[in-house]
Design a protein around this motif. Sequence first.
Motif, short mmCIF file in Angstrom:
data_model
loop_
_atom_site.label_atom_id
_atom_site.label_comp_id
_atom_site.label_asym_id
_atom_site.label_seq_id
_atom_site.Cartn_x
_atom_site.Cartn_y
_atom_site.Cartn_z
N VAL A 160 39.73 26.71 40.99
CA VAL A 160 38.55 27.43 40.82
C VAL A 160 38.27 27.90 39.31
CG1 VAL A 160 40.07 29.64 41.19
CG2 VAL A 160 37.44 29.72 41.92
N THR A 161 36.92 27.86 39.13
CA THR A 161 36.93 28.61 37.75
C THR A 161 36.27 29.84 37.61
OG1 THR A 161 34.30 27.81 37.99
CG2 THR A 161 35.83 25.98 37.21
N PRO A 162 36.34 30.61 36.69
CA PRO A 162 36.02 32.00 36.37
C PRO A 162 34.51 32.12 36.91
CG PRO A 162 37.37 31.27 34.38
CD PRO A 162 36.83 30.01 35.15
N ASP A 163 33.54 30.99 36.39
CA ASP A 163 32.20 31.25 37.04
C ASP A 163 32.16 31.43 38.63
OD1 ASP A 163 31.19 31.39 34.50
OD2 ASP A 163 30.53 29.23 34.51
N SER A 222 42.80 41.46 26.66
CA SER A 222 42.03 41.24 25.48
C SER A 222 40.48 41.28 25.83
CB SER A 222 42.40 39.75 24.76
OG SER A 222 42.01 38.87 25.69
N LEU A 223 40.10 41.47 27.27
CA LEU A 223 38.81 41.54 27.39
C LEU A 223 37.93 40.78 26.88
CD1 LEU A 223 38.59 45.37 27.92
CD2 LEU A 223 39.32 43.84 29.43
N GLU A 224 38.10 39.23 26.82
CA GLU A 224 37.50 38.24 26.15
C GLU A 224 36.91 37.35 27.54
OE1 GLU A 224 39.80 36.57 23.17
OE2 GLU A 224 39.29 38.37 22.13
N PRO A 225 35.64 36.65 27.11
CA PRO A 225 35.36 35.58 28.18
C PRO A 225 35.94 34.36 28.35
CG PRO A 225 33.67 36.07 26.60
CD PRO A 225 34.78 36.84 26.42
N ILE A 226 36.31 33.71 29.55
CA ILE A 226 37.22 32.58 29.65
C ILE A 226 36.23 31.67 30.26
CG2 ILE A 226 39.45 33.54 29.61
CD1 ILE A 226 39.22 34.10 32.43
N GLU A 227 36.80 30.25 29.94
CA GLU A 227 35.91 29.24 30.51
C GLU A 227 36.77 28.50 31.82
OE1 GLU A 227 34.09 26.57 27.85
OE2 GLU A 227 32.78 27.92 27.19
N SER A 228 37.89 28.79 31.73
CA SER A 228 38.77 28.52 32.79
C SER A 228 40.12 29.19 32.86
CB SER A 228 39.35 26.92 32.40
OG SER A 228 40.57 26.86 31.75
N PHE A 229 40.68 29.18 33.81
CA PHE A 229 41.85 29.99 33.93
C PHE A 229 43.17 29.31 33.26
CE2 PHE A 229 39.67 31.70 37.78
CZ PHE A 229 39.29 32.41 37.27
N ILE A 265 28.74 41.59 46.28
CA ILE A 265 28.00 42.96 45.90
C ILE A 265 26.53 43.16 46.46
CG2 ILE A 265 27.25 44.48 44.01
CD1 ILE A 265 29.82 43.58 42.48
N GLN A 266 25.83 42.09 46.36
CA GLN A 266 24.57 41.71 46.68
C GLN A 266 24.27 41.79 48.12
OE1 GLN A 266 23.38 38.23 44.47
NE2 GLN A 266 22.61 39.48 42.92
N SER A 267 25.30 41.75 48.70
CA SER A 267 25.08 41.88 50.35
C SER A 267 24.67 43.33 50.82
CB SER A 267 26.51 41.54 51.21
OG SER A 267 27.60 42.43 50.91
N ALA A 268 25.00 44.44 49.69
CA ALA A 268 24.65 45.62 50.01
C ALA A 268 23.47 45.97 49.44
CB ALA A 268 25.68 46.72 49.26
N PRO A 269 22.45 46.52 50.49
CA PRO A 269 20.92 46.25 49.83
C PRO A 269 20.74 47.45 48.70
CG PRO A 269 21.18 46.55 52.33
CD PRO A 269 22.59 46.73 51.69
N LEU A 270 21.44 48.46 48.83
CA LEU A 270 21.14 49.29 47.63
C LEU A 270 21.93 49.24 46.48
CD1 LEU A 270 21.36 52.56 49.80
CD2 LEU A 270 19.32 51.38 49.14
N ALA A 271 22.66 48.17 46.21
CA ALA A 271 23.53 47.90 45.27
C ALA A 271 22.74 47.36 44.23
CB ALA A 271 24.83 46.97 45.56
N ARG A 272 22.66 47.87 42.80
CA ARG A 272 22.24 46.87 41.61
C ARG A 272 23.27 46.70 40.62
NH1 ARG A 272 18.65 50.25 39.00
NH2 ARG A 272 19.44 52.07 40.32
N ILE A 273 23.47 45.57 40.37
CA ILE A 273 24.73 45.17 39.41
C ILE A 273 24.40 45.32 37.98
CG2 ILE A 273 26.18 43.16 38.60
CD1 ILE A 273 26.01 42.01 41.30
N ASP A 274 25.02 46.45 37.38
CA ASP A 274 25.00 46.49 36.00
C ASP A 274 25.85 45.36 35.39
OD1 ASP A 274 25.31 47.18 33.28
OD2 ASP A 274 25.92 49.08 33.85
N TYR A 275 27.07 45.07 35.61
CA TYR A 275 27.91 43.78 35.21
C TYR A 275 28.84 43.52 36.36
CZ TYR A 275 31.47 47.05 33.37
OH TYR A 275 32.39 48.25 33.30
N ALA A 276 29.23 42.45 36.55
CA ALA A 276 30.30 41.83 37.41
C ALA A 276 31.01 40.68 36.78
CB ALA A 276 29.77 41.43 38.91
N ASP A 277 32.11 41.07 35.92
CA ASP A 277 32.44 40.00 34.82
C ASP A 277 33.97 39.53 35.08
OD1 ASP A 277 30.25 39.95 33.50
OD2 ASP A 277 30.75 41.14 32.02
N VAL A 278 34.27 38.78 34.85
CA VAL A 278 35.84 38.08 35.10
C VAL A 278 36.25 37.81 33.48
CG1 VAL A 278 37.34 36.16 35.63
CG2 VAL A 278 35.54 36.96 37.37
#
Lengths: 288, 288
Positions: free
Chosen positions: A221-224, A252-259, A234-247
């Motif tokens: 599986v990839t981070p994407d 270190s809180l840095e983006p990753i392309e693979s695990f 999250i989008q299955s909840a009609p009232l939810a608006r995503i600000d962020y949903a990040d892996v």
Amino acid sequence: MIICRTINELRQAIRKHRAEHVDNKVGFVPTMGYLHRGHASLLERARTDCSLVVLSIFVNPLQFGPNEDFERYPRDEQRDLELARSAGTDIVFLPQVSEMYPAPTKTIVTVAGVTERLCGASRPGHFDGVATVVTKLLNMAQPDFAYFGMKDAQQVAVIEQMVYDLNMPVTIVPCPTLREADGLALSSRNVYLSEEERRQAVVLSAALNDAEAFMRGEATVTPDQLQAAVVERIQSAPLARIDYADVLSYPSLEPIESFEGVDRIIVALAVKFGKTRLIDNRILHIHA
Amino acid sequence: MIICRTINELRQAIRKHRAEHVDNKVGFVPTMGYLHRGHASLLERARTDCSLVVLSIFVNPLQFGPNEDFERYPRDEQRDLELARSAGTDIVFLPQVSEMYPAPTKTIVTVAGVTERLCGASRPGHFDGVATVVTKLLNMAQPDFAYFGMKDAQQVAVIEQMVYDLNMPVTIVPCPTLREADGLALSSRNVYLSEEERRQAVVLSAALNDAEAFMRGEATVTPDQLQAAVVERIQSAPLARIDYADVLSYPSLEPIESFEGVDRIIVALAVKFGKTRLIDNRILHIHA
């Protein structure tokens, strides 16, 4: 329980304890009040570790943006004092804004790196405000231990980085997130939610459960892909608006392309229901 | 005299003193070494005030710009230790760069306002580096008093602002500038000067003397006229190149158009002789 409204009173009360107890350890729980069981768990942890438990309640204007909820942030001093007392607190520090900022501060503590994404990106200046007020509070209380909830995982990362970089003489103790029976992470802001929003808000913790199951189940599986699954849930909840949903990598809180070569990740969410912005996160170990 | 090369050694030595002396007061003198009588006067003042005198010697890379003199900044550990000993120092902290910055710091302490002009303008990032390293050193030594020379008047203003804003539990003690017989302010950088540059460098203190006499003598004078007189005097030295020669309010370090309603001013100079940049200043009371 001693209630201090000025910095001098706080310093004197802590100094007195230190002078009177040879084996003293001061534990500090900084909060914005409107306390819930999550805060109580921090105070109880401090009670176990320390001879003196100090709680601060201060809604810090410096960490709110101009269009955020500083004015309407919930406050209830009497209820907070009751909860503090029953959790074993010794000293409550309850300063006014004019006590904390007698003049607008010209000094700002800035932490780079871990603040670039998540709430650092969507709330500009927020973590400068957090780092600066936590520095002030730590300098006032001079505790041995300070306790923070992992619901604000990025805040913990910011404060741990700051304490490390500036050689602050304190040990930071991150504590687990407490949850409602259905999984919703405890937060003072939950009180903003309408009945229907509250029902749908469970989608944050449900999406994090999904993420955990997804990582256990899939061979490759990839981070994407993980992020897409979380977003879909999250989008299955009609009232939810995503600000962020990040892996991101953790801590270190840095983006990753693979695990590959990644030890731990954080799945971090910020989701709005109406005007209410909720956050939650889960840290997952990657097994190669 | 105890020599500590690690933060742990420093903390242990100070903790030991505090534990063994009921009426302990720790005095701290942070320096970049290559000590002269000016530093000795800070140590002697600390000796008078405190039960423990701690000196740090650390040439802080964070406060040097890319084209500044970090590499060639003068260093002489043996001579420094002798001077420290004879000035009554108890503990010398001598860390390597790798001990102070095991990784590049992500946390920066920034002070606005007082850093906008003078060295703040001509050395971008300099005072961020100063504020950050002083914060680190204060967190390591946790002194009751810290001593700084007024030759670096803007540095003192920055540190006093920072200590105030961040509620740091320390008292800052500014100490008078020491001078050679002809008036040149003592500085580790004086060693860079050629014989002829050294002769002409007296023009800084001479210009400050002029400024003081000018303010006493003239019935009505403007800040611009005072500045012009100072500039003219400095330009009488053929090798002097002015970096700045400013008249500002003190301690706020803001430009002023007249002396009306102004209590104190600072005449602040930075003048280059060849590659060597010297600073000096005088604080003058305005009598209405």
